[in-house]
Design an enzyme around this catalytic site. Structure first.
Site, PDB file in Angstrom:
ATOM      1  N   TYR A 139       0.976  -1.357   0.604  1.00  0.00           N
ATOM      2  CA  TYR A 139       0.128   0.318  -0.157  1.00  0.00           C
ATOM      3  C   TYR A 139       0.779   1.176  -0.261  1.00  0.00           C
ATOM      4  O   TYR A 139       0.721   2.545  -0.707  1.00  0.00           O
ATOM      5  CB  TYR A 139      -0.621  -0.022   1.388  1.00  0.00           C
ATOM      6  N   LYS A 177     -15.326   1.137   7.653  1.00  0.00           N
ATOM      7  CA  LYS A 177     -13.756   0.510   7.678  1.00  0.00           C
ATOM      8  C   LYS A 177     -12.851  -0.165   8.149  1.00  0.00           C
ATOM      9  O   LYS A 177     -12.421  -1.039   7.818  1.00  0.00           O
ATOM     10  CB  LYS A 177     -12.157   1.872   7.839  1.00  0.00           C
TER      11      LYS A 177
END
Length: 309
Positions: A139, A177
């Site tokens: 990421y 999330k």
């Protein structure tokens, strides 16, 4: 019209709220609502239209005329630091961002995008320069590589390109999330379930730059108005402990005692134990507003979270 990719996500929806608060409503939201729970982030917001991410990418690649666009806030990405599918990550975070950037450059549309403090990895200095960047996960690498791509283009760009390296963002509209939600969100949930709030062993030594999402939205809107280009840290410039977050949550609820739990094996060596934004570039660009402390921001967040629970 302003386009907000990831508009149903945490930061995107808070940018929309900030735009609404200024009276701006001509907003096109781009997102993937496969996780239908994210709709809740848009319920109280005023937008002009919604388009699925895949349809939007097809429009961008085809060079379709989407009407008069005042700016694009590109907040849409896979933000999971524990996702290791590199092809997915690079398609979603790197290639998509490049396609959108070139669409904006060709039309001189201001392009403001989400980078990340994950670009720094385990370094102890957080300055927007190559020698301080060494991401610990794919990421972070996807965000770093796009920043590198932008750096090559910036000197010749004829329209605004502005990237923000978000540090530890917390606050309203992150309920979708899951494990990637903030520590404050999880601790609040634990207390509301009648449990004690839990922190990893060593949390009194882990320090992060925690920034309230309302402050993040304010930074984005200020830079759009100013027209400044560049890559900037978006944090408070202060490192505070996870214990400080827990203390603020407990203080709000007036109950609960922190329990320590073992540090997960899978995170060892891939975990930022310390982050603290260097704000030299941000302040030099002219942004002089203060940032909420953990005590201030968590208190405001807890009031919002428990009012909407």
């Amino acid at each position: 019209m302003i386009i907000v990719t990831g508009g149903a996500g945490m930061i995107g929806s808070n940018i929309i709220k900030a735009l609404n608060d200024t009276g701006y409503r001509d907003i096109l939201v781009v997102d993937n609502l496969k996780d239908g729970t994210k709709f809740a982030n848009l319920v109280d917001l005023d937008i002009a239209d919604y388009i699925d991410k895949e349809d939007f990418i097809a429009n961008i690649i085809a060079g379709d005329d989407l009407g008069e666009i005042d700016a694009i806030f590109h907040e849409g990405a896979c933000s999971s630091t524990t996702e290791w599918d590199g092809k997915y990550m690079m398609d979603n975070n790197y290639q998509y961002s490049k396609d959108l950037l070139h669409y904006c450059l060709d039309r001189e549309i201001p392009f403001l995008y989400a980078s990340s403090a994950a670009t720094y990895g385990g370094r102890e200095e957080f300055i927007e320069e190559r020698q301080f960047e060494a991401p610990l996960n794919v990421y972070g690498y996807s965000k770093f590589l796009f920043d590198q791509y932008v750096r090559e283009i910036l000197p010749e760009a004829e329209s605004q390109i502005c990237g923000f390296r978000y540090f530890n963002v917390y606050g309203p509209r992150e309920g979708h999330k899951g494990s990637m939600a903030s520590v404050a969100f999880h601790l609040n949930g634990q207390i509301n379930r009648g449990e004690n709030p839990k922190l990893f062993d060593g949390s009194q030594d882990f320090k992060r730059d925690f920034i309230y999402v309302g402050d993040v939205a304010a930074v984005n809107l200020w830079f759009l108005k100013s027209g400044v280009s560049g890559i900037f840290n978006c944090g408070t410039g202060r490192a505070e402990t996870f214990q400080a977050v827990a203390d603020a949550v407990v203080d709000f609820h007036q109950k609960g005692a922190v329990e320590n739990i073992p540090f997960p094996e899978k995170l060892k060596g891939r975990y930022q134990a310390f982050t603290q934004a260097d704000l030299t570039k941000l302040r030099a660009a002219g942004y002089d507003a203060p940032f909420k402390t953990v005590a201030e921001g968590v208190k405001e967040y807890m009031a919002w979270l428990n009012r909407t629970a």
